[in-house]
Write a protein that holds these residues in place. Sequence first.
Motif, short mmCIF file in Angstrom:
data_model
loop_
_atom_site.label_atom_id
_atom_site.label_comp_id
_atom_site.label_asym_id
_atom_site.label_seq_id
_atom_site.Cartn_x
_atom_site.Cartn_y
_atom_site.Cartn_z
N SER A 315 0.91 -1.14 -0.12
CA SER A 315 0.08 -0.09 0.03
C SER A 315 0.86 1.21 0.09
N TRP A 316 0.25 2.29 -0.38
CA TRP A 316 1.32 3.49 -0.65
C TRP A 316 1.46 3.97 0.97
N PRO A 317 0.79 3.93 2.15
CA PRO A 317 1.26 4.15 3.58
C PRO A 317 2.67 3.30 3.68
N GLU A 318 2.61 2.00 3.26
CA GLU A 318 3.90 1.27 3.44
C GLU A 318 4.90 1.60 2.76
N SER A 345 -5.65 -0.60 0.06
CA SER A 345 -5.68 0.44 1.32
C SER A 345 -4.62 0.04 2.33
N ASP A 346 -4.47 -1.33 2.56
CA ASP A 346 -3.40 -1.72 3.57
C ASP A 346 -2.92 -3.24 2.98
N SER A 347 -2.33 -3.65 4.11
CA SER A 347 -1.41 -4.82 4.00
C SER A 347 -2.59 -6.15 3.64
N TYR A 384 7.57 -7.85 -4.80
CA TYR A 384 7.74 -8.39 -3.58
C TYR A 384 6.75 -7.46 -2.68
N CYS A 385 6.37 -8.08 -1.55
CA CYS A 385 5.65 -7.28 -0.60
C CYS A 385 6.04 -7.44 0.69
N GLY A 386 5.39 -7.66 1.87
CA GLY A 386 5.81 -7.77 3.22
C GLY A 386 6.46 -9.18 3.13
N ALA A 391 2.56 -9.98 -3.60
CA ALA A 391 3.65 -10.18 -4.56
C ALA A 391 3.37 -11.51 -5.62
N SER A 392 2.83 -12.61 -5.01
CA SER A 392 2.50 -13.71 -5.62
C SER A 392 1.28 -13.78 -6.55
#
Length: 435
Positions: A315-318, A345-347, A384-386, A391-392
């Motif tokens: 997300s943009w905040p991340e 909007s979030d993770s 990638y992500c957290g 990402a997958s």
Amino acid sequence: MKRVSQMTALALALGLACASSQAAEMSQALTLQQLQQKQGAAIDTRQSAFYNGWPQSLNGPSGHEPSALNLSANWLDKMNDEQLTAWLQTHQLNADTPVALYGNETDMQAVKSRLRKAGLHQISTLSDALQQPSRLQRLPHFEQLVYPQWLHDLQQQKSVTAKPAGDWKVLEAGWGAPKFYLMSHIPGASYIDTNEVESEPLWNKVSDAQLKAMLAKHGIRHDTTVVLYGRDVYAAARVAQIMLYAGVKDVRLLDGGWQSWSDSGLPVERGTPPKVKAEPDFGVTIPAQPQLMLNMEQARALLHRQDASLVSIRSWPEFIGTTSGYNYIKPKGEIAGARWGHAGSDSTHMEDFHNPDGTMRSADDIAAMWKQWNILPDQQVSFYCGTGWRASETFIYARAMGWKNVSVYDGGWYEWSSFPKNPVASGERGPDSSN
């Protein structure tokens, strides 16, 4: 009495005039060439599976009209007026834009009604829609995103497009015990816990030896077609991506996940997973496709290159470092030099990639979103992500879109941020920051 009769006659006349006007408007039709000359937009009102390339009948046309937008009538009850307005703005449609609809009559009428309510005036039908198969456009690998009726027909042993070449299995993927699966699942589906493919401390994929044991347990060989779905699409995508890495040649995702099956009204069953005969011979060495999963050093090598993109699906905040996105990941920020690939909007959300019904957003929309951040189909692209789930999901979409050199950086932000010497960026920034 006479006055009432006159009023009645006037009302009838007005009603007939209105009906006549509506009928005349409905009879208006444009060919694709005429629409293009008017610089208008074609709108496909069918469900996204058919727009993407699945034929509506076994030997029917495949795909959508050139540059057509997809506004499925099935989405309308999931879109409020503000969301429809946002959709129109995204696609640069305004009150004076000529649009031509195609699909079945009921769907076209439903979409037309909402578009008129949203302020569009020039609405017609596309008279030659789906009549010239050679001009239609489709996802290069639409078959990798299956839809509920296709899966049901396959289970009923009916003839289907893109039928698996050999044995096939359906698996529901989820985190932990199968509590929702036990209450209701797709008939015949087995269950796979995401803990079987990834593990703490960083939630990276398990070892190749553990993958081999997992695949054997579920009776999967390299030539078994695996159809995965989840209550969360990205849980199934995580398993799918790791199975492709291991070497399963044909892995497919139910587009929209469990929700799409539930919405379709197709049969469900409850109870424990069926007993599966183990298949100890996978048939090829694991991993058969090691290039699909990058480690930290391989990911680092993609930074600050024009021919490659390390893509953050957060997300943009991340991305700008106002939150880590996870209660178990303390550091905030982003890999310095990574390009933002959008997410939600979030993770735990992926709205930027979803239609209102949770299916994959159109390939044109996704490619346009990525192009703004210089993420291009001819690059080497790793998502990638957290910890790998989001990402997958984008990896699966890019693969269906025909992007040839795509992978997942398994460790993601969790791994990268655990090494203090790794470069980190935070704060508002744009595409130029990644060059």
